[in-house]
Scaffold this motif. Structure first.
Motif, PDB file in Angstrom:
ATOM      1  N   PHE A  72       8.275   6.250   5.165  1.00 53.87           N
ATOM      2  CA  PHE A  72       8.001   5.122   4.297  1.00 53.87           C
ATOM      3  C   PHE A  72       7.694   5.594   2.882  1.00 53.87           C
ATOM      4  O   PHE A  72       7.109   6.645   2.684  1.00 53.87           O
ATOM      5  N   THR A  73       8.077   4.776   1.940  1.00 53.91           N
ATOM      6  CA  THR A  73       7.730   5.064   0.554  1.00 53.91           C
ATOM      7  C   THR A  73       6.546   4.199   0.160  1.00 53.91           C
ATOM      8  O   THR A  73       6.201   3.238   0.836  1.00 53.91           O
ATOM      9  N   ARG A  74       5.938   4.530  -0.926  1.00 60.63           N
ATOM     10  CA  ARG A  74       4.807   3.742  -1.429  1.00 60.63           C
ATOM     11  C   ARG A  74       5.328   2.400  -1.924  1.00 60.63           C
ATOM     12  O   ARG A  74       6.385   2.316  -2.530  1.00 60.63           O
ATOM     13  N   THR A  75       4.555   1.349  -1.661  1.00 63.93           N
ATOM     14  CA  THR A  75       4.966   0.008  -2.073  1.00 63.93           C
ATOM     15  C   THR A  75       4.442  -0.360  -3.446  1.00 63.93           C
ATOM     16  O   THR A  75       4.925  -1.303  -4.045  1.00 63.93           O
ATOM     17  N   GLY A  76       3.462   0.348  -3.899  1.00 65.18           N
ATOM     18  CA  GLY A  76       2.837  -0.001  -5.170  1.00 65.18           C
ATOM     19  C   GLY A  76       1.501  -0.699  -4.959  1.00 65.18           C
ATOM     20  O   GLY A  76       0.661  -0.741  -5.852  1.00 65.18           O
ATOM     21  N   ASN A  77       1.277  -1.265  -3.790  1.00 67.34           N
ATOM     22  CA  ASN A  77       0.015  -1.897  -3.449  1.00 67.34           C
ATOM     23  C   ASN A  77      -0.850  -0.834  -2.784  1.00 67.34           C
ATOM     24  O   ASN A  77      -0.628  -0.450  -1.639  1.00 67.34           O
ATOM     25  N   VAL A  78      -1.840  -0.353  -3.520  1.00 67.13           N
ATOM     26  CA  VAL A  78      -2.644   0.771  -3.061  1.00 67.13           C
ATOM     27  C   VAL A  78      -3.406   0.437  -1.789  1.00 67.13           C
ATOM     28  O   VAL A  78      -3.470   1.246  -0.851  1.00 67.13           O
ATOM     29  N   ALA A  79      -3.962  -0.760  -1.698  1.00 70.81           N
ATOM     30  CA  ALA A  79      -4.732  -1.143  -0.515  1.00 70.81           C
ATOM     31  C   ALA A  79      -3.838  -1.162   0.722  1.00 70.81           C
ATOM     32  O   ALA A  79      -4.204  -0.651   1.786  1.00 70.81           O
ATOM     33  N   PHE A  80      -2.664  -1.751   0.578  1.00 72.04           N
ATOM     34  CA  PHE A  80      -1.744  -1.801   1.710  1.00 72.04           C
ATOM     35  C   PHE A  80      -1.290  -0.404   2.105  1.00 72.04           C
ATOM     36  O   PHE A  80      -1.241  -0.070   3.301  1.00 72.04           O
ATOM     37  N   ASP A  81      -0.952   0.416   1.134  1.00 79.07           N
ATOM     38  CA  ASP A  81      -0.497   1.771   1.430  1.00 79.07           C
ATOM     39  C   ASP A  81      -1.578   2.581   2.129  1.00 79.07           C
ATOM     40  O   ASP A  81      -1.298   3.316   3.078  1.00 79.07           O
ATOM     41  N   ASP A  82      -2.836   2.441   1.704  1.00 76.50           N
ATOM     42  CA  ASP A  82      -3.934   3.147   2.362  1.00 76.50           C
ATOM     43  C   ASP A  82      -4.115   2.662   3.794  1.00 76.50           C
ATOM     44  O   ASP A  82      -4.296   3.463   4.720  1.00 76.50           O
ATOM     45  N   TRP A  83      -4.060   1.344   3.983  1.00 79.25           N
ATOM     46  CA  TRP A  83      -4.205   0.781   5.327  1.00 79.25           C
ATOM     47  C   TRP A  83      -3.075   1.272   6.230  1.00 79.25           C
ATOM     48  O   TRP A  83      -3.308   1.666   7.361  1.00 79.25           O
ATOM     49  N   ARG A  84      -1.851   1.264   5.703  1.00 78.83           N
ATOM     50  CA  ARG A  84      -0.705   1.697   6.494  1.00 78.83           C
ATOM     51  C   ARG A  84      -0.844   3.165   6.882  1.00 78.83           C
ATOM     52  O   ARG A  84      -0.573   3.546   8.031  1.00 78.83           O
ATOM     53  N   GLU A  85      -1.263   4.014   5.969  1.00 79.86           N
ATOM     54  CA  GLU A  85      -1.444   5.434   6.288  1.00 79.86           C
ATOM     55  C   GLU A  85      -2.505   5.622   7.369  1.00 79.86           C
ATOM     56  O   GLU A  85      -2.328   6.435   8.283  1.00 79.86           O
ATOM     57  N   LYS A  86      -3.617   4.867   7.275  1.00 78.62           N
ATOM     58  CA  LYS A  86      -4.667   4.972   8.293  1.00 78.62           C
ATOM     59  C   LYS A  86      -4.141   4.520   9.650  1.00 78.62           C
ATOM     60  O   LYS A  86      -4.421   5.153  10.678  1.00 78.62           O
ATOM     61  N   GLU A  87      -3.382   3.436   9.673  1.00 80.96           N
ATOM     62  CA  GLU A  87      -2.829   2.942  10.935  1.00 80.96           C
ATOM     63  C   GLU A  87      -1.833   3.934  11.519  1.00 80.96           C
ATOM     64  O   GLU A  87      -1.825   4.178  12.724  1.00 80.96           O
ATOM     65  N   LEU A  88      -0.998   4.502  10.675  1.00 79.55           N
ATOM     66  CA  LEU A  88      -0.037   5.485  11.162  1.00 79.55           C
ATOM     67  C   LEU A  88      -0.737   6.729  11.695  1.00 79.55           C
ATOM     68  O   LEU A  88      -0.335   7.297  12.714  1.00 79.55           O
ATOM     69  N   ASP A  89      -1.798   7.153  11.042  1.00 80.09           N
ATOM     70  CA  ASP A  89      -2.573   8.288  11.531  1.00 80.09           C
ATOM     71  C   ASP A  89      -3.220   7.961  12.863  1.00 80.09           C
ATOM     72  O   ASP A  89      -3.246   8.785  13.781  1.00 80.09           O
ATOM     73  N   ARG A  90      -3.766   6.737  12.973  1.00 82.41           N
ATOM     74  CA  ARG A  90      -4.395   6.306  14.228  1.00 82.41           C
ATOM     75  C   ARG A  90      -3.362   6.272  15.352  1.00 82.41           C
ATOM     76  O   ARG A  90      -3.620   6.754  16.459  1.00 82.41           O
ATOM     77  N   LEU A  91      -2.183   5.740  15.061  1.00 88.42           N
ATOM     78  CA  LEU A  91      -1.125   5.679  16.071  1.00 88.42           C
ATOM     79  C   LEU A  91      -0.646   7.076  16.456  1.00 88.42           C
ATOM     80  O   LEU A  91      -0.363   7.344  17.633  1.00 88.42           O
TER      81      LEU A  91
END
Length: 148
Positions: A72-91
């Motif tokens: 995935f690339t960064r979307t520009g929305n920092v909050a969403f990108d941080d949440w997505r990275e945390k979820e991907l790490d959790r998964l």
């Protein structure tokens, strides 16, 4: 279409003659000529569109390959990108735990199969020993003695 070629997708004397000859030789050739006359101008656009799409597809594959494993690339929305990275790490962590549990279960199941096989083999050997008649007329090579 502003092409000046002799055989172009239009009703010219050459294309009409080729159509007639195509029908006389083999009727699908005549039909193909009519299709070329009617839709031939679209073939050029279709070919260029297809080539452009294929280039875009391969360009995308190359870009993903250079980027590495990050899907995935960064979307520009920092909050969403941080949440997505945390979820991907959790998964990824959950996936690692599941893989470890599967490996442990595979080892356990293999040990059970080994124990079952050993038990069946021991039972076979004991049954074989019990049912083997003790004959005294055997030779040294293990075969019966034939009196003749």
């Amino acid at each position: 279409m502003t092409s000046t070629a002799l055989i172009r997708p239009a009703w010219t004397p050459a294309t009409i003659a080729l159509t007639v000859v195509g029908f006389m030789v083999f009727w699908p050739l005549g039909l193909a000529m009519i299709a070329y006359i009617v839709w031939g101008d679209r073939f050029q656009n279709f070919r260029s569109d297809w080539r452009g799409n294929a280039r875009g597809m391969w360009r995308g594959c190359g870009r993903n390959a250079r980027r590495g494993a990050a899907p995935f690339t960064r979307t520009g929305n920092v909050a969403f990108d941080d949440w997505r990275e945390k979820e991907l790490d959790r998964l990824a962590e959950e996936r690692r735990k599941l893989d470890e549990m599967r490996d442990e279960f595979d080892a356990y199941a293999q040990e059970l199969r080994r124990a079952k096989d050993q038990e069946e083999f021991d039972r076979f050997m004991s049954n074989r020993r019990a049912s083997k008649p003790d004959t005294g007329g055997e030779t040294g090579n293990g075969g019966p003695v034939i009196n003749g």
